[in-house]
Design a protein around this motif. Structure first.
Motif, PDB file in Angstrom:
ATOM      1  N   SER A   1      22.187  76.615  43.151  1.00 16.21           N
ATOM      2  CA  SER A   1      22.961  76.589  41.920  1.00 16.21           C
ATOM      3  C   SER A   1      22.085  76.641  40.677  1.00 16.21           C
ATOM      4  O   SER A   1      22.589  76.807  39.577  1.00 16.21           O
ATOM      5  CB  SER A   1      23.812  75.319  41.860  1.00 16.21           C
ATOM      6  N   GLY A   2      20.811  76.453  40.862  1.00 18.10           N
ATOM      7  CA  GLY A   2      19.942  76.422  39.695  1.00 18.10           C
ATOM      8  C   GLY A   2      20.049  75.110  38.933  1.00 18.10           C
ATOM      9  O   GLY A   2      19.853  75.057  37.726  1.00 18.10           O
ATOM     10  N   THR A   3      20.357  74.052  39.633  1.00 16.11           N
ATOM     11  CA  THR A   3      20.476  72.766  38.950  1.00 16.11           C
ATOM     12  C   THR A   3      19.258  71.886  39.197  1.00 16.11           C
ATOM     13  O   THR A   3      19.281  70.703  38.914  1.00 16.11           O
ATOM     14  CB  THR A   3      21.743  72.011  39.407  1.00 16.11           C
ATOM     15  N   LEU A   4      18.209  72.492  39.736  1.00 14.94           N
ATOM     16  CA  LEU A   4      16.961  71.764  39.942  1.00 14.94           C
ATOM     17  C   LEU A   4      15.887  72.374  39.042  1.00 14.94           C
ATOM     18  O   LEU A   4      15.963  73.550  38.707  1.00 14.94           O
ATOM     19  CB  LEU A   4      16.489  71.923  41.382  1.00 14.94           C
ATOM     20  N   PRO A   5      14.884  71.589  38.721  1.00 13.49           N
ATOM     21  CA  PRO A   5      13.802  72.139  37.900  1.00 13.49           C
ATOM     22  C   PRO A   5      13.136  73.338  38.571  1.00 13.49           C
ATOM     23  O   PRO A   5      12.679  74.246  37.901  1.00 13.49           O
ATOM     24  CB  PRO A   5      12.813  70.980  37.806  1.00 13.49           C
ATOM     25  N   ASP A   6      13.081  73.326  39.886  1.00 10.30           N
ATOM     26  CA  ASP A   6      12.402  74.422  40.558  1.00 10.30           C
ATOM     27  C   ASP A   6      13.350  75.278  41.394  1.00 10.30           C
ATOM     28  O   ASP A   6      12.953  75.937  42.337  1.00 10.30           O
ATOM     29  CB  ASP A   6      11.271  73.890  41.435  1.00 10.30           C
ATOM     30  N   GLY A   7      14.587  75.258  41.039  1.00 12.89           N
ATOM     31  CA  GLY A   7      15.552  76.041  41.800  1.00 12.89           C
ATOM     32  C   GLY A   7      15.565  77.497  41.382  1.00 12.89           C
ATOM     33  O   GLY A   7      14.734  77.951  40.608  1.00 12.89           O
ATOM     34  N   ARG A   8      16.513  78.225  41.910  1.00  7.42           N
ATOM     35  CA  ARG A   8      16.679  79.609  41.507  1.00  7.42           C
ATOM     36  C   ARG A   8      17.018  79.688  40.021  1.00  7.42           C
ATOM     37  O   ARG A   8      17.619  78.780  39.473  1.00  7.42           O
ATOM     38  CB  ARG A   8      17.844  80.230  42.297  1.00  7.42           C
ATOM     39  N   GLU A   9      16.671  80.802  39.439  1.00  5.19           N
ATOM     40  CA  GLU A   9      17.062  81.025  38.049  1.00  5.19           C
ATOM     41  C   GLU A   9      18.574  80.896  37.929  1.00  5.19           C
ATOM     42  O   GLU A   9      19.309  81.435  38.747  1.00  5.19           O
ATOM     43  CB  GLU A   9      16.674  82.437  37.612  1.00  5.19           C
ATOM     44  N   LEU A  10      18.972  80.233  36.894  1.00  6.79           N
ATOM     45  CA  LEU A  10      20.403  80.025  36.734  1.00  6.79           C
ATOM     46  C   LEU A  10      21.152  81.351  36.589  1.00  6.79           C
ATOM     47  O   LEU A  10      22.245  81.525  37.128  1.00  6.79           O
ATOM     48  CB  LEU A  10      20.641  79.154  35.501  1.00  6.79           C
ATOM     49  N   ASP A  11      20.559  82.284  35.877  1.00  5.77           N
ATOM     50  CA  ASP A  11      21.298  83.508  35.589  1.00  5.77           C
ATOM     51  C   ASP A  11      21.031  84.624  36.600  1.00  5.77           C
ATOM     52  O   ASP A  11      21.380  85.764  36.380  1.00  5.77           O
ATOM     53  CB  ASP A  11      20.962  84.003  34.184  1.00  5.77           C
ATOM     54  N   HIS A  12      20.405  84.271  37.670  1.00  2.67           N
ATOM     55  CA  HIS A  12      20.095  85.280  38.664  1.00  2.67           C
ATOM     56  C   HIS A  12      21.187  85.361  39.734  1.00  2.67           C
ATOM     57  O   HIS A  12      21.562  84.355  40.316  1.00  2.67           O
ATOM     58  CB  HIS A  12      18.754  84.979  39.319  1.00  2.67           C
ATOM     59  N   ILE A  13      21.649  86.581  39.965  1.00  2.00           N
ATOM     60  CA  ILE A  13      22.646  86.783  41.015  1.00  2.00           C
ATOM     61  C   ILE A  13      22.014  87.564  42.149  1.00  2.00           C
ATOM     62  O   ILE A  13      21.417  88.613  41.947  1.00  2.00           O
ATOM     63  CB  ILE A  13      23.873  87.556  40.467  1.00  2.00           C
ATOM     64  N   ASP A  14      22.106  87.017  43.336  1.00  2.00           N
ATOM     65  CA  ASP A  14      21.662  87.768  44.500  1.00  2.00           C
ATOM     66  C   ASP A  14      22.745  88.766  44.867  1.00  2.00           C
ATOM     67  O   ASP A  14      23.915  88.415  44.942  1.00  2.00           O
ATOM     68  CB  ASP A  14      21.424  86.826  45.686  1.00  2.00           C
ATOM     69  N   ASN A  15      22.331  89.971  45.106  1.00  2.00           N
ATOM     70  CA  ASN A  15      23.301  90.999  45.461  1.00  2.00           C
ATOM     71  C   ASN A  15      23.452  91.070  46.986  1.00  2.00           C
ATOM     72  O   ASN A  15      22.517  91.438  47.685  1.00  2.00           O
ATOM     73  CB  ASN A  15      22.829  92.343  44.915  1.00  2.00           C
ATOM     74  N   PRO A  16      24.628  90.701  47.474  1.00  2.00           N
ATOM     75  CA  PRO A  16      24.826  90.621  48.927  1.00  2.00           C
ATOM     76  C   PRO A  16      24.584  91.952  49.626  1.00  2.00           C
ATOM     77  O   PRO A  16      24.198  91.983  50.789  1.00  2.00           O
ATOM     78  CB  PRO A  16      26.291  90.214  49.085  1.00  2.00           C
ATOM     79  N   GLN A  17      24.809  93.030  48.896  1.00  2.00           N
ATOM     80  CA  GLN A  17      24.571  94.342  49.491  1.00  2.00           C
ATOM     81  C   GLN A  17      23.086  94.518  49.830  1.00  2.00           C
ATOM     82  O   GLN A  17      22.724  94.894  50.944  1.00  2.00           O
ATOM     83  CB  GLN A  17      25.028  95.420  48.518  1.00  2.00           C
ATOM     84  N   PHE A  18      22.235  94.202  48.852  1.00  2.00           N
ATOM     85  CA  PHE A  18      20.802  94.354  49.081  1.00  2.00           C
ATOM     86  C   PHE A  18      20.296  93.344  50.103  1.00  2.00           C
ATOM     87  O   PHE A  18      19.460  93.647  50.952  1.00  2.00           O
ATOM     88  CB  PHE A  18      20.027  94.213  47.766  1.00  2.00           C
ATOM     89  N   GLU A  19      20.806  92.145  49.993  1.00  2.00           N
ATOM     90  CA  GLU A  19      20.390  91.124  50.949  1.00  2.00           C
ATOM     91  C   GLU A  19      20.802  91.521  52.358  1.00  2.00           C
ATOM     92  O   GLU A  19      20.125  91.232  53.328  1.00  2.00           O
ATOM     93  CB  GLU A  19      21.017  89.789  50.588  1.00  2.00           C
TER      94      GLU A  19
END
Length: 636
Positions: A370-388
């Motif tokens: 969720s990006g709620t940690l200091p070292d988490g994923r970027e808050l505004d980053h969306i992983d694209n399920p197609q590419f994944e």
DNA sequence: AGTTCGTTTTA
DNA sequence: AAAACGAAC
């Protein structure tokens, strides 16, 4: 030195014989009464899910068999109050001592792992590096007892524990084919893994359906094997491979140990931030306007979002209670970033459905995503399920297995059927919007919606800060206040075939924060999450509770005598879940001073000395600092 | 050897 | 997007 003394050994999340300090101490002290108390109501919203209860049932049976072979048996009690049940057992057996282990089973005590200033780490990498570079090793695993002298059980009958109802038995029957709970299977799984798939761990970890994970997580969750033992055995392998110059092996070990480290870190984080399963660790996230849309939520649960990799994962989860870690990340990321549903709902769903459901690990995982940690994923980053999809399931095998309706689709389109030419779809028997849904929302739309939400979050955060500076009491960001609302119920998973339609953005409701889903009918619905069970907290005046049960003792082994009954604690506090919810209030009161008034149960004498080496004052100021420090992160 | 460029990873 | 890593120059 038995001399007729009898101890209770209270099994909790340490359902093993080997490397069990409490059991070892009990055996050393004389006769032993082994007890397990089933008191799920004490977990509040987190009543264990079906598969989790199935596991528990099996592993308890296994433990009982083992104890019998050693000379005693497991006393089981059904209870709504563990402590009163313990006292009952004390009375009916004449036991004079009580031994139990931490609920967290760690390599090092949380307060041992600090930065140079003695503060807890706020990022995983620093935490883990410190763990790995400690000057002394984690405690070596204890050997199992050879024999147990049983205490007198004649006046201490066991309750029959019921872990599944009739409707659940059918589904559970299948689980036994794939899994075998219990400490001896855990040991086997561990050795098999170390001698087998571990070398290849680094190579295989990317594949969605790889069968080369350790499959230890459910065993670890119930403490069927201790982390210290896992760590020890893996380290031995590591040394061997290092000597042989086996690079793959070394890399694999590092990666595997890192995943063990994440489990460590999850407990460490819960310890330092007891509310971490409820609240974002970054302060500003409480202003994030989550989308509250039950149809989204339902589509996600049913695996009908229109994104094949996500849907395959959700179907697998429902069918098996298992999901490869990569896929957990994919479905969770989709949940939070694309659908923007509140992460706690997703976490709760994992809790209900995963075989290895683990509140600490899952809280960390969801916060990371969720990006709620200091070292988490970027808050505004969306992983694209197609590419994944093409990354983790390049040939589409995983998708085809779990989404039979897409099985005839060529690999070229398998992860984005919406782009496929009509002729291809027709040939594959796919009719989008009919037998497989169109994307529930486009990635681009999700991206812009996410940007708006983040903007709104910062605006609210600023407004709240301004209000606070004016001395005005802010109501806006008060996540405990009136903006909470009840959670959508789902008891059964309906598998209906209605097409999911796109929701116009205007229909989207947003709320600041959400109650955790309460989907089990067992719960008393009227309970607010704040109605913490204070039974374990010092300051509670209930007379039957031994007052020293919850003292925050800081030495690894400490004894205290009271009223002729000795309670020995193995660096324990009290049950983590209860503690966790109790301490949440401590943090609340440091952060939003006046928001407490409406909450029940917070007046009791809270603040157990949770982190003994750091007095309570510093632990709360640390939390404040944590939130404060980081609330500016990510603004740039 | 030190720098640079490209690749991989990202709790 | 950034950083860490590693290969190549």
């Amino acid at each position: 030195m038995s001399g007729g003394r009898c101890s209770i050994v209270w099994f909790r999340r340490d359902l093993r014989i080997e490397d069990n300090p409490a059991l070892a101490a009990g055996v050393r002290a004389g006769a032993v009464i082994a007890v397990f108390i089933w008191a799920p109501e004490e977990e509040g919203h987190y009543y264990p899910g079906r598969v989790s209860r199935w596991w528990l049932k099996q592993t308890l049976a296994h433990l009982d068999i083992t104890l019998r072979s050693l000379g005693t048996s497991l006393v089981t009690k059904r209870s709504t109050n563990s402590v009163s049940s313990l006292i009952e057992v004390v009375k009916s057996t004449g036991a004079t001592q009580l031994f139990f282990n931490d609920l967290y089973d760690l390599l090092y005590e949380p307060w041992e792992i600090t930065d140079v200033d003695g503060r807890p780490f706020a990022t995983f990498v620093d935490f883990w590096n410190k763990c790995l570079s400690m000057p002394y090793d984690p405690a070596a695993p204890l050997l199992p007892p050879k024999k147990i002298i049983s205490g007198d059980l004649s006046r201490c009958p066991s309750d029959t524990l019921v872990f599944e109802d009739e409707s659940e038995k059918g589904s559970n029957a299948l689980l036994a084919r794939a899994w075998s709970p219990g400490w001896s299977s855990a040991d086997k799984a561990l050795t098999n893994f170390i001698n087998g798939p571990l070398v290849e761990y680094s190579v295989n970890r990317k594949k969605a359906d790889s069968a080369t994970t350790s499959f230890l997580s459910p065993h670890l969750h119930f403490g069927e094997v201790s982390v210290r033992k896992v760590f020890n055995l893996v380290r031995i392998k590591q040394v061997i491979w290092a000597n042989e110059g086996n690079k793959t092996g070394e890399e694999s070990v590092n990666l595997f140990l890192k995943s063990i480290g994440l489990r460590e870190y999850s407990r460490y984080t819960s310890f330092n931030h007891p509310c971490s399963h409820e609240r974002p660790l970054l302060g500003h996230l409480k202003f994030f306007p989550w989308v509250v849309d039950e149809n989204y939520f339902k589509a996600w649960r049913q695996g009908r979002t229109g994104y094949p990799l996500v849907d395959a994962g959700m179907r697998e989860l429902w069918a098996t209670g298992w999901l490869h870690d990569r896929i957990r990340v994919v479905v969770a990321s989709f949940f939070v970033k694309v659908l923007q549903l509140p992460w706690r709902w997703g976490m709760k769903y994992f809790w209900d459905t995963l075989l290895d459901a683990d509140l600490e690990s899952d809280a960390l995982g969801w916060q990371y995503i969720s990006g709620t940690l200091p070292d988490g994923r970027e808050l505004d980053h969306i992983d694209n399920p197609q590419f994944e999809g093409y990354k983790f399931d390049p040939k589409g095998e995983y998708v085809r297995r779990w989404l039979p309706e897409l099985s005839r689709l060529p690999t070229e389109w398998i992860h984005h059927p919406w782009d496929a030419p009509e002729s291809v779809l027709q040939a594959a028997g796919v009719e989008l919007g009919s037998n497989y849904p169109l994307p529930i929302i486009g990635i681009d739309a999700a991206k812009s919606r996410l940007q708006e939400a983040i903007l709104e979050m910062w605006q609210r955060e600023a407004a709240s800060r301004a209000a606070a500076e004016n001395g005005t009491e802010e109501g806006l960001g008060d996540s405990s206040g009136s903006h909470r609302f009840a959670f959508p119920q789902y008891v059964q998973m309906e598998v209906e075939r209605e097409p999911i339609r796109n929701n116009p953005a205007t229909m989207i409701q947003r709320y600041e924060d959400q109650m955790v889903p309460s989907m089990t009918s067992f719960l008393r619905v009227e309970e607010e999450e704040s109605s913490v069970d204070f039974r374990y907290l010092p300051g509670d005046s209930r007379p039957e509770v031994p007052a020293n049960l919850d003292l925050g003792l800081d030495s690894r082994r400490e004894t205290s005598n009271q009223g002729g009954s000795q309670i020995v604690r193995y660096n324990d506090t009290f049950p983590l879940f209860n503690a966790t919810r109790g301490l949440q209030d401590v943090e609340d009161s440091t952060e939003s001073s006046s928001s407490n008034s409406g909450r029940k149960g917070r007046d009791g004498g809270l603040v157990p000395v949770w982190s003994p080496s750091a007095p309570s004052a510093s632990s709360s100021s640390y939390s404040e600092r944590f939130v404060g420090e980081n609330s500016g992160l990510g603004r740039s």
